[in-house]
Design an enzyme around this catalytic site. Structure first.
Site, mmCIF file in Angstrom:
data_model
loop_
_atom_site.group_PDB
_atom_site.id
_atom_site.type_symbol
_atom_site.label_atom_id
_atom_site.label_comp_id
_atom_site.label_asym_id
_atom_site.label_seq_id
_atom_site.Cartn_x
_atom_site.Cartn_y
_atom_site.Cartn_z
ATOM 1 N N SER A 118 0.848 -1.181 0.000
ATOM 2 C CA SER A 118 0.000 0.000 0.000
ATOM 3 C C SER A 118 0.891 1.241 0.000
ATOM 4 C CB SER A 118 -0.890 -0.040 1.245
ATOM 5 O OG SER A 118 -1.688 1.106 1.306
ATOM 6 N N CYS A 148 -4.278 0.271 -10.685
ATOM 7 C CA CYS A 148 -3.886 0.735 -9.364
ATOM 8 C C CYS A 148 -5.048 0.536 -8.391
ATOM 9 C CB CYS A 148 -3.525 2.209 -9.474
ATOM 10 S SG CYS A 148 -3.457 3.017 -7.905
ATOM 11 N N ILE A 179 -1.348 -10.461 -13.237
ATOM 12 C CA ILE A 179 -2.264 -9.503 -12.638
ATOM 13 C C ILE A 179 -1.505 -8.508 -11.746
ATOM 14 C CG2 ILE A 179 -4.202 -11.105 -12.642
ATOM 15 C CD1 ILE A 179 -3.710 -11.566 -9.648
ATOM 16 N N GLY A 186 2.130 -12.844 -10.735
ATOM 17 C CA GLY A 186 1.295 -13.214 -9.592
ATOM 18 C C GLY A 186 1.803 -14.457 -8.890
ATOM 19 N N THR A 197 6.919 -10.075 -5.325
ATOM 20 C CA THR A 197 7.100 -10.554 -3.945
ATOM 21 C C THR A 197 8.173 -11.649 -3.875
ATOM 22 O OG1 THR A 197 4.747 -10.107 -3.603
ATOM 23 C CG2 THR A 197 5.853 -11.426 -1.919
HETATM 24 C C1 LIG Z 1 6.376 -3.364 -3.250
HETATM 25 C C2 LIG Z 1 5.459 -3.402 -4.426
HETATM 26 C C3 LIG Z 1 5.185 -2.245 -5.145
HETATM 27 C C4 LIG Z 1 4.348 -2.289 -6.259
HETATM 28 N N1 LIG Z 1 4.153 -1.157 -7.006
HETATM 29 C C5 LIG Z 1 3.511 -1.233 -8.224
HETATM 30 C C6 LIG Z 1 3.493 -0.135 -9.107
HETATM 31 O O1 LIG Z 1 4.037 0.952 -8.829
HETATM 32 N N2 LIG Z 1 2.867 -0.275 -10.314
HETATM 33 C C7 LIG Z 1 2.255 -1.467 -10.694
HETATM 34 O O2 LIG Z 1 1.729 -1.556 -11.807
HETATM 35 N N3 LIG Z 1 2.268 -2.533 -9.848
HETATM 36 C C8 LIG Z 1 2.888 -2.449 -8.642
HETATM 37 N N4 LIG Z 1 2.971 -3.555 -7.839
HETATM 38 C C9 LIG Z 1 2.280 -4.814 -8.252
HETATM 39 C C10 LIG Z 1 3.256 -5.785 -8.948
HETATM 40 O O3 LIG Z 1 3.717 -5.273 -10.165
HETATM 41 C C11 LIG Z 1 2.590 -7.141 -9.211
HETATM 42 O O4 LIG Z 1 1.565 -6.983 -10.161
HETATM 43 C C12 LIG Z 1 1.999 -7.803 -7.958
HETATM 44 O O5 LIG Z 1 2.863 -7.597 -6.872
HETATM 45 C C13 LIG Z 1 1.784 -9.305 -8.157
HETATM 46 O O6 LIG Z 1 3.010 -9.969 -8.332
HETATM 47 P P1 LIG Z 1 3.702 -10.837 -7.157
HETATM 48 O O7 LIG Z 1 2.668 -11.785 -6.648
HETATM 49 O O8 LIG Z 1 4.882 -11.481 -7.794
HETATM 50 O O9 LIG Z 1 4.096 -9.851 -6.096
HETATM 51 C C14 LIG Z 1 3.762 -3.519 -6.676
HETATM 52 C C15 LIG Z 1 4.037 -4.677 -5.925
HETATM 53 C C16 LIG Z 1 4.866 -4.633 -4.824
HETATM 54 C C17 LIG Z 1 5.145 -5.902 -4.070
#
Ligand SMILES: Cc1cc2nc3c(=O)[nH]c(=O)nc-3n(C[C@H](O)[C@H](O)[C@H](O)COP(=O)(O)O)c2cc1C
Length: 349
Positions: free
Chosen positions: A124, A190, A252, A310, A333
């Protein structure tokens, strides 16, 4: 499962991470092993392995350089805006503990600082951005740092209240283009405006935004970052309207949830009752979106690339996404807590 020091420190602010990070192995670039791979094509660029990190964890050029050194060949520079935009106060990241998979119906989940594997987190931030005079030279530096078979993708979004949102998206795209980023990504998912109000679900607006961006920057591939669509009709409608104009879809983003502390109080604070969840608990949704997009791409004879995102934290997850129809795969992550992830995937090909 390995638990290494994350390269982004959730206990300190975004600004401190920006100025002092990255941390852990990402500070020790000489420890990175090179694994050589026969390159393939992703959109207009040659990439060693079509694997990397999506928008978010890579805050600036220092993070991107470390990610390249550790073999993440596709690196998305964290979403930027046309004006300075402040970050939400701490906490920005907490560990969450859903019972297995998170649903897409705004589940209530326990959140704390116990970062145990398999890891899911809430993030967040409010999509903070420095002003263009700060991020443009830094993004240009990141773009130049790409090695052979590596590439920076510049992520951006428009801001409500900066005039017409379509125009602000187009201006952001032009500013990103000026850094020479070879691929652009528009964030339409977002979660800060509430799960039901995500821009990517407003198909008329998406079409207007895409047309404005393509007019402003006709010479760079455009990826749209999408949330999870529960409804197939909406996917079909989106593809009917923009499927032949855009170059890629990345999906996603997060699934929205209500993170609470052990007493049932909102864990991110009273004025932030909802947060986006990412990591292990949302992998099912990433895989589901990718396979549905791949199915409709074929049925509708479209050509866009699919970036699967994801819950990827292992070589097995990478291959699950590729089998589901992804042309590239990214991990936020999983990579934050395991900077060796790209090297591990390359060794297990
Ligand atoms: C620390 C953090 C910051 C994020 N900031 C953005 C962002 O600025 N723009 C965006 O499109 N997604 C953002 N995301 C979402 C990621 O791009 C991704 O879609 C989401 O974390 C799912 O992937 P994961 O399960 O591998 O974390 C962010 C995710 C994390 C963990």
């Amino acid at each position: 499962m390995k638990s290494l020091t994350p390269f982004y420190d959730p206990s300190i602010s975004y600004e401190e991470n920006y100025a002092q990070g990255p941390f852990g192995l990402f500070r020790q670039l000489d420890k990175a092993q090179q694994v050589s791979i026969k390159p393939s094509k992703f959109l207009n660029v040659e990439v060693n392995l079509p694997f990397g990190q999506p928008a978010g964890p890579l805050l600036n050029a220092n993070y991107i350089k470390a990610a390249f050194a550790y073999g993440f060949d596709l690196c998305v520079y964290k979403t930027v805006r046309t004006k300075l935009h402040k970050c939400h106060p701490l906490p920005n990241v907490l560990s969450v503990h859903p019972n297995g998979k998170l649903s897409c119906n705004l589940d209530t989940v326990l959140a704390d600082t116990n970062y145990s594997q398999p890891l899911s987190i809430t993030n967040s931030f409010g999509v903070p951005s420095f002003a263009p005079d700060v991020w443009q030279p830094d993004m240009a530096d990141a773009v130049k740092s790409a090695g052979h078979g590596q590439c920076v993708i510049g992520s951006f979004q428009g801001t409500q209240g900066n005039g017409e949102i379509e125009k602000d998206y187009a201006l952001a795209a032009k500013l990103v283009r000026e850094t020479n980023a070879p691929i652009l990504e528009a964030n339409l998912s977002c979660p800060n405006e509430g799960a039901s109000k995500l821009l990517c679900f407003d198909i008329d607006k998406v079409e207007r935004i895409v047309n404005e961006i393509k007019m402003a920057v006709p010479d760079r591939p455009l990826i749209l970052k999408l949330a999870y669509f529960a409804d197939d009709e909406k996917i079909i409608s989106l593809l009917n309207r923009v499927g032949s104009i855009i170059d890629g879809l990345s999906t996603i983003n997060t699934l929205s949830a209500k993170p609470v502390d052990a007493h049932g109080h909102p864990a991110l604070g009273e004025n932030r009752k909802e947060g986006g969840v990412c990591g292990d608990a949302i992998r099912w949704a990433g895989l589901d979106m990718v396979s549905r997009l791949a199915k409709y791409r074929q049925e509708m004879d479209l050509k866009f690339a699919i970036v699967g995102v994801g819950g990827v934290s292992s070589s097995e997850h990478y291959h699950q996404f590729i089998k589901s129809g992804a042309d590239a795969v990214m991990s936020a992550t999983g990579a934050m807590w395991n900077p060796l992830l790209a090297i591990e995937i390359k060794k297990n090909l």
